[in-house]
Write a protein that holds these residues in place. Structure first.
Motif, PDB file in Angstrom:
ATOM      1  N   PHE A  30      52.851  28.341  37.120  1.00  0.00           N
ATOM      2  CA  PHE A  30      53.043  29.612  36.436  1.00  0.00           C
ATOM      3  C   PHE A  30      53.334  30.724  37.438  1.00  0.00           C
ATOM      4  N   ASP A  31      54.193  31.644  37.036  1.00  0.00           N
ATOM      5  CA  ASP A  31      54.518  32.806  37.878  1.00  0.00           C
ATOM      6  C   ASP A  31      53.421  33.857  37.831  1.00  0.00           C
ATOM      7  N   THR A  32      52.577  33.773  36.804  1.00  0.00           N
ATOM      8  CA  THR A  32      51.513  34.748  36.627  1.00  0.00           C
ATOM      9  C   THR A  32      50.162  34.050  36.729  1.00  0.00           C
ATOM     10  N   LYS A  33      49.116  34.866  36.772  1.00  0.00           N
ATOM     11  CA  LYS A  33      47.766  34.343  36.901  1.00  0.00           C
ATOM     12  C   LYS A  33      46.835  35.171  36.026  1.00  0.00           C
ATOM     13  N   ILE A  34      45.885  34.502  35.406  1.00  0.00           N
ATOM     14  CA  ILE A  34      44.797  35.160  34.679  1.00  0.00           C
ATOM     15  C   ILE A  34      43.531  34.885  35.484  1.00  0.00           C
ATOM     16  N   THR A  35      42.844  35.942  35.882  1.00  0.00           N
ATOM     17  CA  THR A  35      41.621  35.776  36.659  1.00  0.00           C
ATOM     18  C   THR A  35      40.532  36.674  36.101  1.00  0.00           C
ATOM     19  N   VAL A  36      39.334  36.110  36.013  1.00  0.00           N
ATOM     20  CA  VAL A  36      38.137  36.842  35.620  1.00  0.00           C
ATOM     21  C   VAL A  36      37.228  36.886  36.836  1.00  0.00           C
ATOM     22  N   VAL A  37      36.708  38.066  37.141  1.00  0.00           N
ATOM     23  CA  VAL A  37      35.736  38.215  38.222  1.00  0.00           C
ATOM     24  C   VAL A  37      34.432  38.696  37.597  1.00  0.00           C
ATOM     25  N   LEU A  38      33.363  37.930  37.831  1.00  0.00           N
ATOM     26  CA  LEU A  38      32.039  38.248  37.299  1.00  0.00           C
ATOM     27  C   LEU A  38      31.127  38.695  38.425  1.00  0.00           C
ATOM     28  N   ARG A  39      30.262  39.655  38.128  1.00  0.00           N
ATOM     29  CA  ARG A  39      29.293  40.076  39.137  1.00  0.00           C
ATOM     30  C   ARG A  39      28.302  38.938  39.365  1.00  0.00           C
ATOM     31  N   ASP A  40      27.954  38.713  40.609  1.00  0.00           N
ATOM     32  CA  ASP A  40      27.184  37.523  40.978  1.00  0.00           C
ATOM     33  C   ASP A  40      25.702  37.559  40.617  1.00  0.00           C
ATOM     34  N   ASP A  41      25.233  38.649  40.015  1.00  0.00           N
ATOM     35  CA  ASP A  41      23.815  38.718  39.646  1.00  0.00           C
ATOM     36  C   ASP A  41      23.572  38.552  38.142  1.00  0.00           C
ATOM     37  N   LEU A  42      24.574  38.081  37.399  1.00  0.00           N
ATOM     38  CA  LEU A  42      24.431  37.916  35.949  1.00  0.00           C
ATOM     39  C   LEU A  42      23.698  36.627  35.606  1.00  0.00           C
ATOM     40  N   GLU A  43      22.967  36.663  34.502  1.00  0.00           N
ATOM     41  CA  GLU A  43      22.336  35.463  33.952  1.00  0.00           C
ATOM     42  C   GLU A  43      23.434  34.563  33.373  1.00  0.00           C
TER      43      GLU A  43
END
Length: 174
Positions: free
Chosen positions: A41-54
């Motif tokens: 794919f020419d595009t990307k979907i990325t999710v970044v989560l904070r590392d202190d979440l349950e």
């Protein structure tokens, strides 16, 4: 990191001319359908989560964030699904979603880079854990200036290289 998806059962033909499953080369096991070549794919979907979440928070935040991208960027959504009995299912994203984690500082920096590049994005702030509906969610985000948002998640879509630069410093989610 490659964004390629190998759709073949074993990644290619073995010396016998089969796909490693005993089937003739080019046939996907159990389908009778021809193998698809890898998709890039020419595009990307990325999710970044904070590392202190349950764990429950990570799942909830991811679900909410990607729902925003699917509505704002309709080209990321594929065709509806259907099983062998003809039962229809909703379409899903046409490409993988990469889920990363980062410190609060790295997530804030990624948000700033997403804004400066004007990439489609969705945010989830810590205040949203205390609300129970879309109206209150939107009011909670609107009440805080951009620089003061207590981000716990960010979803971004765009050209692969641009998204990689936005999420620099984040790491693969465990």
């Amino acid at each position: 990191m490659s964004n390629e998806t190998d759709m073949s059962p074993s990644g290619g033909n073995d010396a016998s001319g089969t796909t490693g499953t005993g089937l003739p080369g080019g046939v996907v096991s159990g389908t009778g359908l021809p193998e698809a070549s890898p998709v890039r794919f020419d595009t990307k979907i990325t999710v970044v989560l904070r590392d202190d979440l349950e764990p429950w928070q990570r799942l909830n935040v991811t679900a909410f964030l990607v729902s925003g991208l699917g509505t704002a960027v309709p080209e990321v959504v594929g065709e509806p699904y259907e099983d062998a009995d003809g039962v229809a299912y909703l379409p899903m994203f046409r490409q993988p979603v990469l889920v990363l984690e980062a410190s609060k500082e790295t997530l804030t920096a990624a948000h700033g880079r997403a804004l400066s590049r004007a990439l489609p994005r969705a945010v989830f702030t810590s205040d949203l854990f205390a609300t129970g509906n879309d109206r209150d969610n939107r009011a909670a985000v609107r009440a805080v200036p951009t620089g003061g948002l207590d981000l716990v998640g960010l979803a971004v879509h765009g050209p692969r290289n641009a998204v990689d630069k936005v999420v620099k410093g984040a790491r693969m989610h465990p």
